[in-house]
Scaffold this active site. Structure first.
Site, PDB file in Angstrom:
ATOM      1  N   ARG B  91     -78.445  51.238   2.703  1.00  0.00           N
ATOM      2  CA  ARG B  91     -78.789  49.901   3.172  1.00  0.00           C
ATOM      3  C   ARG B  91     -80.255  49.636   2.891  1.00  0.00           C
ATOM      4  NH1 ARG B  91     -77.421  49.300   9.231  1.00  0.00           N
ATOM      5  NH2 ARG B  91     -75.265  49.220   8.459  1.00  0.00           N
ATOM      6  N   ARG B 160     -84.503  48.067  13.289  1.00  0.00           N
ATOM      7  CA  ARG B 160     -83.819  47.771  12.030  1.00  0.00           C
ATOM      8  C   ARG B 160     -84.472  46.592  11.330  1.00  0.00           C
ATOM      9  NH1 ARG B 160     -78.677  49.855  12.121  1.00  0.00           N
ATOM     10  NH2 ARG B 160     -78.603  51.749  13.381  1.00  0.00           N
ATOM     11  N   LYS B 229     -80.381  52.245  18.225  1.00  0.00           N
ATOM     12  CA  LYS B 229     -80.869  51.230  17.285  1.00  0.00           C
ATOM     13  C   LYS B 229     -81.542  50.086  18.030  1.00  0.00           C
ATOM     14  CE  LYS B 229     -76.817  50.437  15.581  1.00  0.00           C
ATOM     15  NZ  LYS B 229     -75.514  49.905  15.095  1.00  0.00           N
ATOM     16  N   LYS B 231     -82.981  45.881  17.408  1.00  0.00           N
ATOM     17  CA  LYS B 231     -82.858  44.768  16.463  1.00  0.00           C
ATOM     18  C   LYS B 231     -83.679  43.555  16.876  1.00  0.00           C
ATOM     19  CE  LYS B 231     -78.384  46.321  14.885  1.00  0.00           C
ATOM     20  NZ  LYS B 231     -76.940  46.023  14.768  1.00  0.00           N
ATOM     21  N   CYS B 453     -66.480  42.132   8.891  1.00  0.00           N
ATOM     22  CA  CYS B 453     -67.293  43.325   8.616  1.00  0.00           C
ATOM     23  C   CYS B 453     -66.631  44.146   7.510  1.00  0.00           C
ATOM     24  CB  CYS B 453     -67.415  44.170   9.873  1.00  0.00           C
ATOM     25  SG  CYS B 453     -65.878  45.029  10.253  1.00  0.00           S
ATOM     26  N   CYS B 459     -66.034  52.461   6.139  1.00  0.00           N
ATOM     27  CA  CYS B 459     -66.580  52.630   7.477  1.00  0.00           C
ATOM     28  C   CYS B 459     -65.825  53.698   8.269  1.00  0.00           C
ATOM     29  CB  CYS B 459     -66.552  51.331   8.258  1.00  0.00           C
ATOM     30  SG  CYS B 459     -67.223  51.567   9.910  1.00  0.00           S
ATOM     31  N   CYS B 498     -63.446  47.194  14.312  1.00  0.00           N
ATOM     32  CA  CYS B 498     -63.451  47.970  15.546  1.00  0.00           C
ATOM     33  C   CYS B 498     -64.274  47.245  16.593  1.00  0.00           C
ATOM     34  CB  CYS B 498     -63.991  49.385  15.312  1.00  0.00           C
ATOM     35  SG  CYS B 498     -65.788  49.459  15.301  1.00  0.00           S
ATOM     36  N   CYS B 502     -69.776  44.309  14.347  1.00  0.00           N
ATOM     37  CA  CYS B 502     -70.774  44.131  13.291  1.00  0.00           C
ATOM     38  C   CYS B 502     -70.834  42.726  12.721  1.00  0.00           C
ATOM     39  CB  CYS B 502     -70.540  45.129  12.176  1.00  0.00           C
ATOM     40  SG  CYS B 502     -70.795  46.821  12.732  1.00  0.00           S
TER      41      CYS B 502
HETATM   42  C1  SRM Z   1     -72.768  46.164   7.024  1.00  0.00           C
HETATM   43  C2  SRM Z   1     -72.623  45.707   8.500  1.00  0.00           C
HETATM   44  C3  SRM Z   1     -71.428  44.767   8.689  1.00  0.00           C
HETATM   45  C4  SRM Z   1     -71.316  43.696   7.630  1.00  0.00           C
HETATM   46  O1  SRM Z   1     -70.160  43.451   7.249  1.00  0.00           O
HETATM   47  O2  SRM Z   1     -72.324  43.121   7.217  1.00  0.00           O
HETATM   48  C5  SRM Z   1     -72.492  46.830   9.477  1.00  0.00           C
HETATM   49  C6  SRM Z   1     -71.802  47.973   9.170  1.00  0.00           C
HETATM   50  C7  SRM Z   1     -71.733  49.081   9.982  1.00  0.00           C
HETATM   51  N1  SRM Z   1     -72.207  49.168  11.234  1.00  0.00           N
HETATM   52 FE1  SRM Z   1     -72.906  47.639  12.289  1.00  0.00          FE
HETATM   53  N2  SRM Z   1     -73.094  46.602  10.660  1.00  0.00           N
HETATM   54  C8  SRM Z   1     -73.767  45.442  10.533  1.00  0.00           C
HETATM   55  C9  SRM Z   1     -74.284  44.670  11.535  1.00  0.00           C
HETATM   56  C10 SRM Z   1     -74.077  44.928  12.872  1.00  0.00           C
HETATM   57  C11 SRM Z   1     -74.257  43.965  13.921  1.00  0.00           C
HETATM   58  C12 SRM Z   1     -74.667  42.499  13.745  1.00  0.00           C
HETATM   59  C13 SRM Z   1     -76.155  42.306  13.951  1.00  0.00           C
HETATM   60  O3  SRM Z   1     -76.894  43.306  14.101  1.00  0.00           O
HETATM   61  O4  SRM Z   1     -76.569  41.145  13.952  1.00  0.00           O
HETATM   62  C14 SRM Z   1     -73.902  44.588  15.093  1.00  0.00           C
HETATM   63  C15 SRM Z   1     -73.821  43.947  16.496  1.00  0.00           C
HETATM   64  C16 SRM Z   1     -75.129  43.758  17.137  1.00  0.00           C
HETATM   65  C17 SRM Z   1     -75.499  44.996  17.906  1.00  0.00           C
HETATM   66  O5  SRM Z   1     -76.143  45.857  17.332  1.00  0.00           O
HETATM   67  O6  SRM Z   1     -75.077  45.084  19.086  1.00  0.00           O
HETATM   68  C18 SRM Z   1     -73.544  45.941  14.740  1.00  0.00           C
HETATM   69  C19 SRM Z   1     -73.118  46.900  15.610  1.00  0.00           C
HETATM   70  C20 SRM Z   1     -72.817  48.191  15.257  1.00  0.00           C
HETATM   71  C21 SRM Z   1     -72.518  49.248  16.183  1.00  0.00           C
HETATM   72  C22 SRM Z   1     -72.469  49.120  17.724  1.00  0.00           C
HETATM   73  C23 SRM Z   1     -73.826  49.228  18.301  1.00  0.00           C
HETATM   74  C24 SRM Z   1     -73.754  49.282  19.785  1.00  0.00           C
HETATM   75  O7  SRM Z   1     -74.747  48.927  20.423  1.00  0.00           O
HETATM   76  O8  SRM Z   1     -72.717  49.698  20.322  1.00  0.00           O
HETATM   77  C25 SRM Z   1     -72.261  50.402  15.415  1.00  0.00           C
HETATM   78  C26 SRM Z   1     -71.849  51.777  15.918  1.00  0.00           C
HETATM   79  C27 SRM Z   1     -73.009  52.511  16.564  1.00  0.00           C
HETATM   80  O9  SRM Z   1     -74.171  52.124  16.386  1.00  0.00           O
HETATM   81  O10 SRM Z   1     -72.697  53.507  17.241  1.00  0.00           O
HETATM   82  C28 SRM Z   1     -72.433  50.009  14.037  1.00  0.00           C
HETATM   83  C29 SRM Z   1     -72.273  50.868  12.930  1.00  0.00           C
HETATM   84  C30 SRM Z   1     -72.088  50.450  11.656  1.00  0.00           C
HETATM   85  C31 SRM Z   1     -71.730  51.369  10.505  1.00  0.00           C
HETATM   86  C32 SRM Z   1     -73.010  51.908   9.924  1.00  0.00           C
HETATM   87  C33 SRM Z   1     -70.720  52.478  10.844  1.00  0.00           C
HETATM   88  C34 SRM Z   1     -71.366  53.810  11.206  1.00  0.00           C
HETATM   89  O11 SRM Z   1     -72.152  53.843  12.160  1.00  0.00           O
HETATM   90  O12 SRM Z   1     -71.050  54.809  10.516  1.00  0.00           O
HETATM   91  C35 SRM Z   1     -71.066  50.356   9.555  1.00  0.00           C
HETATM   92  C36 SRM Z   1     -71.118  50.708   8.062  1.00  0.00           C
HETATM   93  C37 SRM Z   1     -69.853  50.210   7.384  1.00  0.00           C
HETATM   94  C38 SRM Z   1     -69.954  50.218   5.917  1.00  0.00           C
HETATM   95  O13 SRM Z   1     -69.169  50.969   5.265  1.00  0.00           O
HETATM   96  O14 SRM Z   1     -70.810  49.513   5.351  1.00  0.00           O
HETATM   97  N3  SRM Z   1     -72.759  48.686  13.964  1.00  0.00           N
HETATM   98  N4  SRM Z   1     -73.655  46.115  13.362  1.00  0.00           N
HETATM   99  C39 SRM Z   1     -73.873  45.030   9.069  1.00  0.00           C
HETATM  100  C40 SRM Z   1     -75.154  45.561   8.467  1.00  0.00           C
HETATM  101  C41 SRM Z   1     -76.337  44.908   9.116  1.00  0.00           C
HETATM  102  C42 SRM Z   1     -77.631  45.375   8.492  1.00  0.00           C
HETATM  103  O15 SRM Z   1     -77.882  44.968   7.361  1.00  0.00           O
HETATM  104  O16 SRM Z   1     -78.355  46.145   9.151  1.00  0.00           O
HETATM  105  S1  SF4 Z   2     -67.366  46.658  13.236  1.00  0.00           S
HETATM  106 FE1  SF4 Z   2     -66.614  48.700  13.297  1.00  0.00          FE
HETATM  107  S2  SF4 Z   2     -65.330  48.738  11.525  1.00  0.00           S
HETATM  108 FE2  SF4 Z   2     -66.599  47.013  11.229  1.00  0.00          FE
HETATM  109  S3  SF4 Z   2     -68.261  47.807  10.081  1.00  0.00           S
HETATM  110 FE3  SF4 Z   2     -68.879  47.858  12.179  1.00  0.00          FE
HETATM  111  S4  SF4 Z   2     -68.380  49.862  12.793  1.00  0.00           S
HETATM  112 FE4  SF4 Z   2     -67.280  49.556  10.922  1.00  0.00          FE
END
Ligand code: SRM
Ligand code: SF4
Ligand SMILES: Cc1cc2nc3c(=O)[nH]c(=O)nc-3n(C[C@H](O)[C@H](O)[C@H](O)COP(=O)(O)OP(=O)(O)OC[C@H]3O[C@@H](n4cnc5c(N)ncnc54)[C@H](O)[C@@H]3O)c2cc1C
Ligand SMILES: Cc1cc2nc3c(=O)[nH]c(=O)nc-3n(C[C@H](O)[C@H](O)[C@H](O)COP(=O)(O)O)c2cc1C
Lengths: 612, 592
Positions: B91, B160, B229, B231, B453, B459, B498, B502
């Site tokens: 990323r 981030r 993390k 943000k 997502c 993922c 899930c 995201c």
């Molecule tokens: C690529 C992306 C989704 C997308 O379709 O664009 C994404 C993809 C993933 N997210 Fe996310 N997140 C992405 C934005 C978000 C957002 C939206 C935002 O930040 O505005 C959220 C919700 C906001 C938040 O943080 O609460 C988000 C909440 C999570 C979470 C849950 C965090 C939590 O507080 O519970 C995880 C899992 C974790 O961190 O344990 C996670 C984890 C992941 C991971 C890295 C899975 C992992 O931990 O192994 C995913 C990678 C999948 C892949 O194969 O690419 N991602 N993730 C977004 C990349 C953003 C970036 O450029 O940094």
């Molecule tokens: S929402 Fe769940 S399934 Fe979708 S990218 Fe984030 S961690 Fe992966």
């Protein structure tokens, strides 16, 4: 048991009787070898295996010289020596690798069993002797009587070349041929045994022997351990199952090991064998009796425009032509013999020309990309008699596959690693008969006919503490899976180092998760890999060996045994060259001395190859 | 112990004040990593596996690298005695989503040669590569470095990539806002040299006299970084494309005409939750006051240090700042912040949001230059039979004079296109047409307002399909809207594979989160511009059930909506769901 009792006192006899009663065929076989080995402990010259037999008169003495790489020739040689000594003759079988050339002129009767390897080359271990014999230093041999039998494979252009060379050279040196040379094809047992009988008869005439001594009966002479028992019907305790009497093994499972994006297809085959039915050791191979693909047989019928119902006789048995083509005859591999006969019959000039000595390479190329049906189509021959045609062909030969599992680790299973030969030449599909038979024409649950093909020249060191270096590319890694299973199961303390090479890490890393487990458990001390197509520059196992030359040298100096398995044309010579460099650079030897160093390794059985 | 924490008598049994042994294992990993070095270099050299060894995969996240494996191939490869098809997601860190044409060209090249041939625009305005093999990690990182891009802290327990409204047509304000977003992003970067040493073969940092004792490389974070993390996002009203209330810190730009005067500060937003663990929930940030433009960096830093010191380091499920605030109370948090600042935030200023969406197609800037905002379905830049998007953008990058802007809705803006001359509007427009990009952008409103997502196959946390399935689902929704005559009505629909959220489904008007293959939770009633959480409506249901419920709602909406009434608002007025007024209450609304 009578004669045993005769030799032993009451108590001993009873113990032996008691023991023998409990033995399975495999155990009996092992014991016979073991006893022979014990006997051999008192033997004479190193490597030489004397068949001293009580009451035998000194003269005339027979020396059986053999040139072997995978043990077949040795088997025949030992069989001859055993038979001779049992007829009261002074006889010993000696590996050319261990033979002192200057003793040659002292030999009164010389029997030679010579296999051919490479492209008409003598077996590696015998290379030195051949140089000497065919070279200028060779002594005149007036007064020496000799006979030669060669082992070979008629699908090679240089069929039985080594044998033919020795035969001609001995005559040149003035020795007297007492029996015509016999060139045996892959199924050498019968012709070899026939040759032995004739030779014994001839020797009888030279010197009528005294009463054969019963004592030596029933013992496999000269064997030096279970693994090295010659596979010959004659000797008692011989395996129940053999090439002539194959074992019917059920296929348990077949898995394609190659990743979905691989450009290769390598399969892992698991065969079920009842415990004790087959005895084998790491380094041995499994012979598999294949069947031809229907399409291949039909192509032949079509070319001959025959129905297939025509009755023909193959090796004494009658079959409808179609069956004979499918089950009895070699159709996917050409032999020069067939080409010669067919060229005559068809008066095909082009073919005849191809067979001339100077067109060797063209012939090899032609044989590699054409099959019998191609020849029939390419050089049509009107009204060829079914029987006449069948007589031109060679019998369908079993194919060998290195056993990839250890019997100690899994007593009732044999694993194989098979690269499926499937390629196209001139837009014609060219499918290997045996590999595709196992890969696609047989399903798990079905049975295939197999036998153990021993290879005493590819064996783990006796000393469990000795370090082991294994170098294998592609399916060449198969026996090393057996090696490691064995070393793990027997708790061998020696370190193990594996070099593996293939095309691509992600698709072709055969048995990757198993090596990872062996590394984790410490069975595998270290592993180096070479994936030729993962980077612009091609990298092979020999390159890795060079990179690791310092450590390699240390291991060698600590008594490591080196094993090389896989491709005979590219890899084996490449690795040899690399090892040579290691010795030169790390041991700073001259090039010649390095060659000598490797020869010595080979002689000490610390450098063994199983290449194909 | 700070004044405020004494005053509020807060419980410190689970935060940084405790010995590392008492905390979550990840804390030990960080503590012993020697500032994110671990044994990564050794891992890269191990030729027997395509994976990293030991805990290194936890550390590479701080370098923007996630270890994954192709989940489509798992079972097959197990049988083949091959390890999982390990590969890596990388990323990029791209403050505000702004990227130069030369950088785009490099990203495109890397995607084609070292990754899986696609580029992924993310919901946080940046790029992701998928399918990079271990041996290609270093070349990739060095390639990015050449084009002045990096991936530092794009993932991991740190701040981030910082988001900022991509709104070039309000040039003046954006001009002033962007540098601030960038400054915050830069100021909160980890300072460890590990990244340069490992990926760019940088000189190892000198060790202090005491043997092996690492020098303190992290003045802000310390050796265990943040509990989780973190943000930050900047929004420019009336556009809330960055979903400013879902950020740990949301800065809402307050402008006086063309002049940016400062920001309202919102804290404690976040989406992530865990199914069936009611102590976890999505939460929208609380606006706690106003700061001047030049105070943003200081405010951000102090807030980060509060979370550093008080965030939960025992249970990562409740470690985000939103839980820290709810655990110790907002008043404590504000006191603590003021104490650390040494001054107080001013009263929040009035602001007004209208949309969270991108304005597609052509728009003009004050300086007369043009922008084209194009729709990238679920952010996946690749060539398809319909549109050669990837090739088209590559060619545009070759002639473009302006820049590119990745939007928070996974879309892309080709910004600052000159009116005239080579690389001007006419040239760009021609390429947009010839590559079918213009046509692809001209899709239904509902599809263009949707996000999904990544989920399968990359993922590791995915429970259900998302990116690969959502387009088909949207087609069915489009049919429903046709039938009900709502085809032009924008409705914000988002899906994730899930519960992590995201694609921010918990602030969508209609949201979905995956539970199992083909099964989703459904959420309804979120605010059109991210001002209200959606309410749990159905759990663990399949497509048919979802459509059965959606149809009557849409019919009723079509028939009974007030002028300009948004679907989310209507769903509440019509009584389909009750509004979630506060994150804590989210789970009380779960259908049981
Ligand atoms: C690529 C992306 C989704 C997308 O379709 O664009 C994404 C993809 C993933 N997210 Fe996310 N997140 C992405 C934005 C978000 C957002 C939206 C935002 O930040 O505005 C959220 C919700 C906001 C938040 O943080 O609460 C988000 C909440 C999570 C979470 C849950 C965090 C939590 O507080 O519970 C995880 C899992 C974790 O961190 O344990 C996670 C984890 C992941 C991971 C890295 C899975 C992992 O931990 O192994 C995913 C990678 C999948 C892949 O194969 O690419 N991602 N993730 C977004 C990349 C953003 C970036 O450029 O940094
Ligand atoms: S929402 Fe769940 S399934 Fe979708 S990218 Fe984030 S961690 Fe992966
Ligand atoms: C001691 C020993 C151990 C062996 N161990 C193994 C093992 O562990 N695993 C294994 O897979 N094999 C092993 N082999 C090789 C194996 O015995 C067969 O030779 C191989 O499987 C091909 O047999 P086939 O019947 O399928 O093809 P064949 O029918 O014998 O060959 C068909 C035709 O294809 C040609 N040909 C074969 N391969 C190619 C090629 N790649 N390119 C061009 N022409 C080709 C042949 O010359 C022939 O003309 C071993 C061989 C020996 C001697
Ligand atoms: C790699 C390889 C090359 C061979 N080349 C020849 C050859 O050129 N000519 C020939 O007649 N037989 C050739 N053979 C067949 C062997 O001579 C035959 O298998 C023989 O039985 C081996 O005897 P040994 O076990 O004593 O070495 C070759 C076998 C192998 C494995």
């Amino acid at each position: 048991m009578a004669q045993v009792a005769g030799l032993l006192d009451e108590a001993q006899a009873q113990q032996v009787e008691a023991l023998l009663g409990t033995l399975s065929p495999a155990q009996a076989l092992w014991l016979s070898g073991y006893l022979a080995a014990v006997g051999q402990g008192m033997a004479v010259a190193p490597g030489a295996t004397a068949m001293a037999s009580p009451g035998a008169t000194a003269k005339p003495s027979l020396t059986v010289l053999y040139a072997t790489e995978t043990g077949n020739a040795e088997g025949v040689a030992l069989q001859l020596a055993a038979a001779a000594s049992s007829k009261g003759m002074e006889a010993k079988a000696v590996d050319m690798a261990d033979y002192r050339p200057k003793n040659l002129r002292k030999e009164s009767i010389l029997a030679v069993v010579a296999a051919t390897h490479g492209e008409g080359d003598p077996p590696d271990p015998a290379a030195g002797f051949f140089e000497y014999l065919l070279g200028r230093k060779a002594p005149k041999l007036v007064g020496t009587k000799f006979a030669v039998v060669s082992l070979g494979d008629s699908s090679y252009v240089e069929f039985c070349k080594a044998g033919r060379d020795v035969d001609a050279r001995l005559e040149e040196l003035g020795a007297e041929r007492i029996l015509d040379r016999v060139d045996c094809d892959v199924d050498y047992d019968e012709p070899a045994e026939a040759w032995i009988e004739e030779l014994l008869a001839a020797l009888e005439e030279l010197a009528p022997a005294p009463e054969a001594s019963a004592q030596s009966d029933g013992v496999v002479p000269g064997a030096v351990g279970p693994a090295t028992l010659p596979a010959l019907g004659a000797a008692a305790g011989a395996p129940e199952y053999s090439r002539k009497n194959p074992y019917r093994a059920e296929i348990l499972d077949a898995v394609v090991l190659s990743g979905r994006d691989s450009d290769k297809e390598t399969i892992h085959l698991e065969l079920s064998v009842e415990e004790d039915a087959l005895a084998f050791e790491p380094g041995d191979s499994l012979g598999v009796m294949p069947e031809n693909e229907d399409a291949v047989a039909e192509a032949v019928l079509a070319a001959l425009n025959l129905s297939g119902s025509e009755p023909v006789t193959v090796h004494g048995d009658e079959h409808p032509l179609a069956d004979a083509l499918k089950h009895e005859l070699e159709l996917t591999r050409l032999t020069p013999a067939f080409l010669a006969k067919y060229a005559e019959a068809a008066a095909a000039e082009e073919l005849r020309a191809l067979l001339s000595a100077e067109r060797r390479d063209d012939l090899n190329e032609f044989m590699a990309c054409n099959q019998v049906s191609d020849v029939l189509r390419g050089y049509p021959l009107e009204g060829l008699e079914p029987q006449a045609f069948v007589d031109m062909l060679r019998k369908l030969q079993p194919r060998l596959y290195s056993i990839a599992s250890s019997q100690k680790w899994m007593p009732d299973q044999i694993d194989l690693t098979i690269a499926v030969t499937r390629f196209t030449r001139d837009r014609k599909p060219r499918n290997g008969v045996a590999s595709t038979y196992l890969a696609e024409r047989k399903e798990p649950g079905e049975v295939v006919e197999v036998y153990i093909d021993r290879n005493k020249a590819f064996k783990l060191p006796e000393d469990p503490a000795a370090p082991v270096i294994m170098i294998g590319a592609g399916t060449g890694v198969a026996p090393f899976r057996a090696f490691l299973q064995e070393r793990a199961e027997t708790g061998a303390t020696g370190r193990n180092w594996l070099f593996f090479g293939e095309r691509r890490f992600r698709e072709d890393f055969l048995y990757q998760t198993e090596w990872q487990r062996f590394l984790r458990d410490g069975v595998l001390t270290r592993m180096d890999v070479a994936f030729s197509r993962d980077q612009s520059r091609k990298v092979y196992v020999q390159d890795r060996a060079r990179e690791r030359r310092k450590e390699l040298w240390e291991w060698l100096e600590e008594g490591a045994c080196i094993y090389v398995c896989g491709d005979a044309d590219g890899m084996a010579p490449g690795v040899e060259a690399a090892l040579h460099d290691v010795v030169v650079q790390e041991g700073d030897y001259s090039s010649e001395d390095a060659g000598e160093y490797l020869r010595q390794l080979r002689h000490d059985r610390r450098y063994q190859k199983d290449v194909y | 112990m700070s004044e405020s924490s004494r005053k509020h008598e807060i419980d410190r049994s689970q935060d940084l004040s405790q010995p590392v042994e008492k905390l979550h294992p990840n804390e030990k990993i960080k503590a012993e990593s020697d500032y994110l070095r671990g044994t990564i270099t050794k891992s890269l050299d191990d030729p027997i596996t395509g994976a990293l060894v030991g805990n290194d995969h936890e550390l590479t996240k701080f370098h923007g690298i996630y270890q994954q494996d192709d989940r489509d191939l798992r079972d097959e490869r197990r049988r083949k005695k091959l390890e999982p098809a390990y590969e890596f997601m990388i990323r990029v860190r791209l403050a505000g989503g702004v990227c130069q044409p030369t950088q785009w060209s490099k990203l495109d090249e890397i995607a084609r040669t070292l990754a899986n041939g696609t580029l992924r625009l993310t919901t946080r305005q940046t790029f992701q590569f998928h399918g990079i093999l271990k041996r290609d990690l270093k070349p990739t990182m060095q390639g990015l470095h050449e084009s002045l891009l990096d991936t530092i802290a794009a993932c991991g327990d740190d701040n981030r990539g910082v988001m900022a409204t991509s709104l070039p047509e309000l040039d003046a304000v954006h001009e002033q806002l962007f540098p601030i977003a960038k400054a915050v992003s830069d100021h909160l970067l980890p300072r460890s040299r590990a990244y340069h040493e490992i990926w760019l073969d940088g000189e190892p940092i000198h060790r202090s006299a005491k043997q092996g004792e690492p020098v303190d490389e992290e003045p802000i974070y310390g050796r265990t970084y943040l509990p989780r993390k973190f943000k930050i996002g900047f929004a420019v009203p009336p556009v809330n494309d960055v979903d400013v209330f879902t950020q740990d810190i949301g800065f809402i730009a307050i402008a006086d005409g063309d002049e940016l005067v400062g920001f309202n500060v919102a804290v404690g937003g976040g989406m992530g939750r865990t199914d069936n663990e009611d102590e976890t929930y999505p939460r929208l940030g609380d606006v706690i006051g106003f700061c001047a433009a030049d105070q943003a960096v200081e405010v951000a830093e102090k807030i980060v240090t509060i979370q550093r010191d008080f965030g939960n380091r025992v249970d990562r499920k409740v470690a985000r700042m939103k839980y820290t605030i709810d655990r110790h109370g907002l008043p404590w948090f504000v006191d603590e912040l003021h104490e650390r600042l040494g001054w107080e935030l001013g009263p929040a200023r009035p602001y007004h949001f209208e949309t969270s969406q991108d304005r597609f197609g052509w728009s003009r800037n004050q300086d007369g230059s043009w922008n084209y905002a194009l729709f990238v379905e679920n952010g996946r830049v690749k060539d398809t039979d319909q549109a050669t998007l990837m090739t088209g953008l590559k060619e545009i990058a070759e002639i473009h004079h302006g820049d590119f802007r990745v939007t928070a809705n996974q879309n892309l803006i080709v910004a600052r296109i000159p009116e005239e001359g080579p690389g001007g509007k006419t040239d760009i427009e021609a390429l947009l047409r010839s590559h079918g990009i213009a046509a692809a952008t001209d899709r239904s409103n509902v599809r263009r307002h949707s996000m999904a997502c990544v989920a399968f196959p990359t993922c590791p946390l995915a429970m259900a399909e998302s990116e690969r399935y959502f387009p088909h689902f949207m087609t069915k929704v489009e049919e429903l809207l046709e039938e009900t005559g709502l085809q032009d009505t924008p409705i914000v629909m988002r899906m994730t594979g899930c519960n992590n959220g995201c694609a921010r489904p918990y602030v969508a008007e209609v949201g979905f989160s995956g539970r199992a293959p083909g099964k989703y939770n459904m959420y309804v009633g979120g605010g059109f511009h991210g001002e209200r959480l959606a309410t749990p409506y159905l759990e663990n249901v399949g497509e048919d059930t979802i459509l059965e419920h959606l149809r009557p709602m849409l019919e009723k909406y079509a028939a009974e909506r007030d002028e300009g009434e948004r679907f989310g608002d209507f769903a509440i007025r019509a009584g389909y769901v009750a509004p979630v007024l506060e994150g804590k209450q989210f789970n009380d609304h779960r259908p049981r």
